[in-house]
Design a protein around this motif. Structure first.
Motif, PDB file in Angstrom:
ATOM      1  N   PHE A 147       0.844  -1.183   0.000  1.00 45.59           N
ATOM      2  CA  PHE A 147       0.000   0.000   0.000  1.00 45.59           C
ATOM      3  C   PHE A 147       0.888   1.246   0.000  1.00 45.59           C
ATOM      4  O   PHE A 147       2.083   1.187   0.295  1.00 45.59           O
ATOM      5  N   ILE A 148       0.297   2.386  -0.322  1.00 44.01           N
ATOM      6  CA  ILE A 148       1.060   3.628  -0.464  1.00 44.01           C
ATOM      7  C   ILE A 148       1.831   3.970   0.801  1.00 44.01           C
ATOM      8  O   ILE A 148       2.949   4.504   0.745  1.00 44.01           O
ATOM      9  N   ASP A 149       1.263   3.645   1.956  1.00 42.12           N
ATOM     10  CA  ASP A 149       1.951   3.965   3.215  1.00 42.12           C
ATOM     11  C   ASP A 149       3.000   2.917   3.590  1.00 42.12           C
ATOM     12  O   ASP A 149       3.600   2.987   4.662  1.00 42.12           O
ATOM     13  N   GLY A 150       3.209   1.938   2.716  1.00 42.77           N
ATOM     14  CA  GLY A 150       4.237   0.929   2.959  1.00 42.77           C
ATOM     15  C   GLY A 150       3.741  -0.314   3.671  1.00 42.77           C
ATOM     16  O   GLY A 150       4.498  -1.267   3.863  1.00 42.77           O
ATOM     17  N   SER A 151       2.467  -0.339   4.056  1.00 39.62           N
ATOM     18  CA  SER A 151       1.942  -1.499   4.775  1.00 39.62           C
ATOM     19  C   SER A 151       1.675  -2.655   3.814  1.00 39.62           C
ATOM     20  O   SER A 151       1.581  -2.480   2.603  1.00 39.62           O
ATOM     21  N   ILE A 152       1.553  -3.845   4.381  1.00 39.67           N
ATOM     22  CA  ILE A 152       1.395  -5.063   3.597  1.00 39.67           C
ATOM     23  C   ILE A 152       0.084  -5.043   2.807  1.00 39.67           C
ATOM     24  O   ILE A 152      -0.949  -4.590   3.293  1.00 39.67           O
TER      25      ILE A 152
ATOM     26  N   CYS B 100       5.026  -9.917   0.561  1.00 37.24           N
ATOM     27  CA  CYS B 100       4.011 -10.512   1.433  1.00 37.24           C
ATOM     28  C   CYS B 100       2.628  -9.966   1.090  1.00 37.24           C
ATOM     29  O   CYS B 100       2.485  -8.832   0.633  1.00 37.24           O
ATOM     30  N   VAL B 101       1.621 -10.784   1.353  1.00 35.49           N
ATOM     31  CA  VAL B 101       0.250 -10.359   1.146  1.00 35.49           C
ATOM     32  C   VAL B 101      -0.634 -11.059   2.174  1.00 35.49           C
ATOM     33  O   VAL B 101      -0.378 -12.211   2.555  1.00 35.49           O
ATOM     34  N   LEU B 102      -1.637 -10.343   2.652  1.00 36.40           N
ATOM     35  CA  LEU B 102      -2.639 -10.922   3.532  1.00 36.40           C
ATOM     36  C   LEU B 102      -3.871 -11.240   2.698  1.00 36.40           C
ATOM     37  O   LEU B 102      -4.450 -10.353   2.065  1.00 36.40           O
TER      38      LEU B 102
END
Length: 434
Positions: A300-305, A334-336
């Motif tokens: 994501f744009i904020d760097g989260s997974i 990684c992906v959730l």
């Protein structure tokens, strides 16, 4: 119990045409019960679930003719309602999840319908409340025989109502829509599912003489008519098969062109695969997947997974999350995966873990995949397919794995994928059916 023996490591190359849409087929075939006149449906897939439904309609007295390999004529002029009370009927209808959509047409046309608890995939609880609550609001009475596990619905006359669905159920919307076409007055179905296949069903019903407004939206307005006529209808390509082929090409580093996919009806599917790093190029109404040695999952744009979650249309269909989970095992990153709708659909990941995948099953609905890219390759093993979508996902995993894999219970795969072994072998796969 048939099995697939798969030799992994073969790259695919060439063109493949997706079959007609399974989920649409189940809806529109049930809709043929609404008229005495002939209905012709084109692009019907030759798969177990659809063939079983066609066989059931034959047993009910529907005159069925196969006009070509994928085109059938249905004429429901002489329905044997007594057959619907037999043990043979109960056994056949209970084995097929899509058979629940027989309720709407039978109730609308004949004023009564009987169904046992439906079968299908073992992917968790699948509620029938949306079906029954909506139809009862139209004036039907519901009964349940606990000893025989049978639901019965009856109505002298259905009357239009404003109905707000508690969930945007595809089959629930289809059932209610088919019941409402004969209901007296106006029926408003709000929070209706608006998948392309529901849109297709609506267009088919209009072609038969129904009066439906708001097609393609989540607010359908149905003005009841007294009869429907025949029509000719063509199924869309199966979007789940299209997505499966995208994942298959990526996992096997293959060059594949998926022909005539009806791009406008794929929604968010191509973009969801692109988020996993897969190149998906549109060429007219085709999708071209070039060979990729590696692909990297976006953050994501904020760097989260990245999280991939299912949602009602135009969100991501839950039927492709199993495929995307497998594809992510070979990616970098990684992906959730969040499977919201069915609590048992991710339980097949234990087989992927045994093959060497790095997956954390957080709970029945969520799994975190740690993609190892070029540092990782699945290893072949023996496994059993628990349901249609897990089955095709395990087949994709086996095709990319090192060594030979065996998949038992492939009847589950055959329920949703037409001659999948023969079609993939023509592209270069090595799959043997035993």
């Amino acid at each position: 119990m048939a099995s697939f023996i798969i030799e992994g490591g073969h790259r695919l190359k060439g063109e493949i045409v997706p079959q007609g849409a399974k989920n649409e087929a189940l809806q529109v075939i049930c809709a043929t019960l609404l008229t005495e006149e002939e209905v012709v449906i084109e692009n019907i897939p030759d798969i177990l679930d659809v063939n079983n439904l066609i066989a059931l309609l034959k047993d009910m007295g529907v005159e069925v003719r196969q006009l070509s390999p994928d085109t059938y004529s249905f004429k429901a002029s002489s329905i044997d309602l007594e057959f619907t009370k037999t043990e043979d009927y109960m056994k056949k209808i209970a084995a097929l999840r899509g058979s629940i959509m027989i309720i709407g047409p039978l109730l609308a046309r004949f004023g009564k319908a009987v169904v046992p608890r439906p079968g299908g995939d073992k992917i968790g609880r699948r509620r029938l409340d949306t079906h029954f609550n909506g139809i009862m609001k139209l004036g039907a009475k519901l009964g349940f025989d606990e000893e025989k596990q049978l639901f019965s619905l009856s109505a002298e006359r259905l009357r239009g109502q404003y109905i707000l669905l508690d969930e945007a159920s595809v089959t629930g919307t289809a059932n209610l829509l088919m019941a409402a076409v004969f209901a007296e007055g106006e029926t408003v179905i709000y929070n209706a599912a608006c998948e392309p296949y529901v849109e297709q069903l609506s267009k088919m019903l209009v072609g038969m003489g129904a009066k439906i407004e708001g097609i393609g939206s989540n607010r359908l307005i149905v003005n009841g008519v007294t009869r429907l006529g025949g029509c000719r209808h063509r199924l869309l390509p199966d979007m789940i098969e299209v997505g499966s082929f995208i994942g298959m090409a990526a996992m096997t580093t293959s060059e594949v062109t998926i022909k005539n996919v009806s791009v406008g009806n794929l929604g968010i599917i191509p973009e969801s695969f692109r988020k996993l790093g897969i190149t998906v190029q549109q060429q007219g109404d085709d999708l071209y997947i070039p060979p990729q040695e590696s692909y990297t999952i976006e953050s994501f744009i904020d760097g989260s997974i990245l999280t991939l979650a299912d949602a009602p249309w135009p969100g991501l269909t839950p039927d492709l999350l199993s495929v995307m989970l497998v594809v992510a095992t070979k990616a970098e990153g990684c992906v959730l995966i969040h499977q919201k709708m069915f609590e048992s659909r991710l339980f097949f990941v234990d087989k992927l873990i045994d093959m060497g995948a790095q997956i954390i099953l957080c709970d029945p609905h969520r799994a975190t995949v740690i993609g190892l890219g070029d540092r990782f390759r699945l290893r072949g093993m023996t496994m059993t397919s628990p349901d249609i979508r897990a089955g095709i996902s395990l087949l994709i995993a086996a095709m990319s794995a090192k060594g030979v894999s065996t998949i038992h219970n492939i009847d589950q795969i055959d329920r949703g994928y037409q001659n999948i072994d023969l079609r993939l072998n023509r592209l270069g796969a090595n799959i043997e059916r035993r």
